[in-house]
Design an enzyme around this catalytic site. Sequence first.
Site, short mmCIF file in Angstrom:
data_model
loop_
_atom_site.label_atom_id
_atom_site.label_comp_id
_atom_site.label_asym_id
_atom_site.label_seq_id
_atom_site.Cartn_x
_atom_site.Cartn_y
_atom_site.Cartn_z
N PHE A 100 0.05 1.01 -6.66
CA PHE A 100 -0.38 -0.04 -7.58
C PHE A 100 -0.60 0.48 -9.00
O PHE A 100 -0.92 -0.28 -9.90
CB PHE A 100 -1.60 -0.80 -7.08
CG PHE A 100 -2.75 0.03 -6.57
CD1 PHE A 100 -3.30 1.07 -7.31
CD2 PHE A 100 -3.33 -0.25 -5.33
CE1 PHE A 100 -4.38 1.81 -6.86
CE2 PHE A 100 -4.40 0.49 -4.85
CZ PHE A 100 -4.92 1.52 -5.62
N HIS B 285 -13.49 -0.99 -6.79
CA HIS B 285 -14.72 -0.20 -6.78
C HIS B 285 -14.47 1.28 -6.52
O HIS B 285 -15.36 2.11 -6.73
CB HIS B 285 -15.73 -0.78 -5.78
CG HIS B 285 -15.47 -0.50 -4.34
ND1 HIS B 285 -16.44 -0.67 -3.37
CD2 HIS B 285 -14.36 -0.06 -3.68
CE1 HIS B 285 -15.94 -0.35 -2.19
NE2 HIS B 285 -14.69 0.02 -2.36
N ASP C 187 0.86 -1.19 0.00
CA ASP C 187 0.00 0.00 0.00
C ASP C 187 0.89 1.23 0.00
O ASP C 187 2.13 1.12 0.11
CB ASP C 187 -0.93 0.00 1.22
CG ASP C 187 -2.27 0.70 0.93
OD1 ASP C 187 -2.28 1.66 0.13
OD2 ASP C 187 -3.30 0.28 1.49
N GLY D 96 4.35 1.29 -1.82
CA GLY D 96 4.38 1.60 -3.24
C GLY D 96 3.01 1.96 -3.76
O GLY D 96 2.03 2.01 -3.00
#
Length: 333
Positions: A225, A242, A197, A223
């Site tokens: 994504f 979502h 994360d 990091g």
Amino acid sequence: MDVWPDLGSLITGFRTSAAISVAAELGISDELAAGPLSLAELAARVGADEDTLGRLMRVLTELGLYAVSPEGACAATPLGAELRSDVAGSLRPLARTLQDPATWAAWGHLLHSVRTGETAFEALHGVDVWNYRADHPQAGDVFNDNMTALTSRVAAAVARAYDFDGLRSVVDVGGGHGVLLEAVLTRHAHLQGAVFDLPQGIPDGPPASASESVASRWSVVPGSFFESVPPADAYLLKKVLHDWSDEKCVEILSTCRRSLEPGGVVLVVELVLDRPGHELEAALSDLNMLVLPGGRERTVAQFDELFTAAGFEPARVVDTDADVVILEAHAAR
């Protein structure tokens, strides 16, 4: 036919949300955990005016969160106890999110979103919700606490539902405090795992509740994504997609596809629209995505479109005994 009582309650439901949110912010259920208190004692404990606290407690008692004895002692019911900070899956952080004025105001801007397709929060405040939380640490902390608490309500169900045999490593992408990873590593002792994360969203190490075995197989990797993820046999993405538009979801999945080990899987854990028994919950969550981060809830077919665009096969749906499903996607051949 007179529909006023039902429709009227729906229209004015914001009053209920506001009252429960204040109870959570004051920590009423925490103060009543050791036993009943008089209204005067409770007001002193939570730092509230006795008269106005009494008016709030009258509403919360009618809602079934608290009970008042004939002698005037206030006590939490089992429903109200779910607002305690020290219970597993506490709903206190969820209720506290409404204490943020920017979040509350964004829902009042829903009409703008419906008319324009724009995210209400960003249209109203001029900044997206992620940058807002970074600039307002208290709101960010409440959000992170809420994600941790809500994840704890489904983590065991996800760990039970999926067979991780044949996989060696798993990365909890956007995993925050790693509640889901802890559940998976606890149940599947052969796995190595990492929480991935943003630096401000992850802990220094495993949760205090983690066993020695889990802690020895646990790591933390900071990091984004959108840039890269650590190589792994399996990527867990619980309620990550979502939050984002279709284009951003394809970017996230493509990042995972690039680092996925041969034979690996992406496991997307989400509500899905039109799932029997969860239709209203998913539909309301879909509006929440429109109002706050700008994402959306999706049908299985819509998820498959994202998987295909990112280089995966259509997903196999694995049901759980919680309100989420697991969408298992393999790289396209």
